[in-house]
Design a protein around this motif. Structure first.
Motif, PDB file in Angstrom:
ATOM      1  N   ALA A  54       0.849  -1.189   0.000  1.00 45.57           N
ATOM      2  CA  ALA A  54       0.000   0.000   0.000  1.00 45.57           C
ATOM      3  C   ALA A  54       0.884   1.238   0.000  1.00 45.57           C
ATOM      4  O   ALA A  54       1.959   1.245   0.611  1.00 45.57           O
ATOM      5  CB  ALA A  54      -0.902   0.009   1.217  1.00 45.57           C
ATOM      6  N   TYR A  70      -4.672   9.153   2.083  1.00 45.39           N
ATOM      7  CA  TYR A  70      -4.817   8.189   0.988  1.00 45.39           C
ATOM      8  C   TYR A  70      -4.091   6.913   1.344  1.00 45.39           C
ATOM      9  O   TYR A  70      -2.979   6.948   1.863  1.00 45.39           O
ATOM     10  CB  TYR A  70      -4.230   8.807  -0.293  1.00 45.39           C
ATOM     11  CG  TYR A  70      -4.181   7.898  -1.484  1.00 45.39           C
ATOM     12  CD1 TYR A  70      -5.322   7.603  -2.201  1.00 45.39           C
ATOM     13  CD2 TYR A  70      -2.977   7.333  -1.897  1.00 45.39           C
ATOM     14  CE1 TYR A  70      -5.277   6.774  -3.312  1.00 45.39           C
ATOM     15  CE2 TYR A  70      -2.920   6.507  -3.001  1.00 45.39           C
ATOM     16  CZ  TYR A  70      -4.073   6.230  -3.702  1.00 45.39           C
ATOM     17  OH  TYR A  70      -4.028   5.406  -4.795  1.00 45.39           O
ATOM     18  N   THR A  73      -4.034   0.859  -2.472  1.00 47.05           N
ATOM     19  CA  THR A  73      -3.791  -0.570  -2.528  1.00 47.05           C
ATOM     20  C   THR A  73      -4.913  -1.237  -3.313  1.00 47.05           C
ATOM     21  O   THR A  73      -6.014  -0.699  -3.406  1.00 47.05           O
ATOM     22  CB  THR A  73      -3.682  -1.200  -1.121  1.00 47.05           C
ATOM     23  OG1 THR A  73      -3.397  -2.581  -1.253  1.00 47.05           O
ATOM     24  CG2 THR A  73      -4.943  -1.011  -0.326  1.00 47.05           C
ATOM     25  N   THR A  74      -4.617  -2.403  -3.864  1.00 48.40           N
ATOM     26  CA  THR A  74      -5.651  -3.156  -4.570  1.00 48.40           C
ATOM     27  C   THR A  74      -6.454  -4.018  -3.607  1.00 48.40           C
ATOM     28  O   THR A  74      -7.500  -4.526  -3.970  1.00 48.40           O
ATOM     29  CB  THR A  74      -5.017  -4.057  -5.659  1.00 48.40           C
ATOM     30  OG1 THR A  74      -4.055  -4.912  -5.042  1.00 48.40           O
ATOM     31  CG2 THR A  74      -4.361  -3.210  -6.729  1.00 48.40           C
ATOM     32  N   HIS A  75      -5.976  -4.176  -2.387  1.00 50.37           N
ATOM     33  CA  HIS A  75      -6.646  -4.983  -1.361  1.00 50.37           C
ATOM     34  C   HIS A  75      -7.443  -4.029  -0.461  1.00 50.37           C
ATOM     35  O   HIS A  75      -6.923  -3.480   0.512  1.00 50.37           O
ATOM     36  CB  HIS A  75      -5.607  -5.766  -0.558  1.00 50.37           C
ATOM     37  CG  HIS A  75      -6.181  -6.872   0.251  1.00 50.37           C
ATOM     38  ND1 HIS A  75      -6.704  -6.668   1.502  1.00 50.37           N
ATOM     39  CD2 HIS A  75      -6.319  -8.195  -0.009  1.00 50.37           C
ATOM     40  CE1 HIS A  75      -7.138  -7.808   1.987  1.00 50.37           C
ATOM     41  NE2 HIS A  75      -6.907  -8.758   1.082  1.00 50.37           N
ATOM     42  N   THR A  76      -8.715  -3.832  -0.781  1.00 45.91           N
ATOM     43  CA  THR A  76      -9.558  -2.844  -0.098  1.00 45.91           C
ATOM     44  C   THR A  76      -9.668  -3.061   1.409  1.00 45.91           C
ATOM     45  O   THR A  76      -9.538  -2.092   2.171  1.00 45.91           O
ATOM     46  CB  THR A  76     -10.959  -2.807  -0.742  1.00 45.91           C
ATOM     47  OG1 THR A  76     -10.796  -2.600  -2.146  1.00 45.91           O
ATOM     48  CG2 THR A  76     -11.803  -1.697  -0.164  1.00 45.91           C
ATOM     49  N   GLY A  79      -6.573  -1.752   3.063  1.00 46.57           N
ATOM     50  CA  GLY A  79      -6.532  -0.292   3.036  1.00 46.57           C
ATOM     51  C   GLY A  79      -7.392   0.320   4.119  1.00 46.57           C
ATOM     52  O   GLY A  79      -6.986   1.267   4.805  1.00 46.57           O
ATOM     53  N   LYS A  80      -8.586  -0.216   4.307  1.00 44.18           N
ATOM     54  CA  LYS A  80      -9.478   0.293   5.354  1.00 44.18           C
ATOM     55  C   LYS A  80      -8.896   0.060   6.739  1.00 44.18           C
ATOM     56  O   LYS A  80      -8.963   0.919   7.617  1.00 44.18           O
ATOM     57  CB  LYS A  80     -10.849  -0.377   5.247  1.00 44.18           C
ATOM     58  CG  LYS A  80     -11.648   0.092   4.059  1.00 44.18           C
ATOM     59  CD  LYS A  80     -12.997  -0.606   3.994  1.00 44.18           C
ATOM     60  CE  LYS A  80     -13.774  -0.153   2.772  1.00 44.18           C
ATOM     61  NZ  LYS A  80     -15.073  -0.830   2.662  1.00 44.18           N
TER      62      LYS A  80
END
Length: 110
Positions: A54, A70, A73-76, A79-80
């Motif tokens: 990320a 911000y 990352t592609t892994h939601t 990221g959260k």
């Protein structure tokens, strides 16, 4: 001749924008700042099967609290979770107040 001038001008603009966007040696990657981020994220509970990368962008308020702007990352879910663990956390590292945004890559391993 007019086309040649136009091509040279376009190349100059492109080169200038590439140099501006290139990462340099900056305080946002200082060792103590990285260590504090690592310590804040070391107890994160996330079930992942492969490494998650990320790109983190944060700023700081007058109380030295981190504000996550911000998390790229592609892994939601990761990221959260990163945002939840870092947002509004105080850090002890003294950073340059003239820098408004700090960028840091994050790697989460399974």
């Amino acid at each position: 001749m007019k086309i040649l001038k136009l091509v040279v001008f376009a190349l100059a603009i492109s080169a200038g924008s590439l140099l501006h966007a290139a990462p340099g040696n900056s305080p946002e990657t200082s060792a103590s700042f990285k260590k504090e981020i690592h310590d804040l994220l070391k107890n994160i509970e996330l079930d992942i099967e492969e490494e998650v990368v990320a790109n983190l962008v944060v700023s700081f308020n007058e109380n030295n609290e981190m504000q996550v702007l911000y998390v790229g990352t592609t892994h939601t879910p990761a990221g959260k979770l990163i945002k939840q663990h870092l947002n509004h956390k105080k850090i002890k590292t003294v950073l340059d107040p003239s820098i408004k945004k700090y960028k840091l890559p994050i790697r989460l391993k399974p």
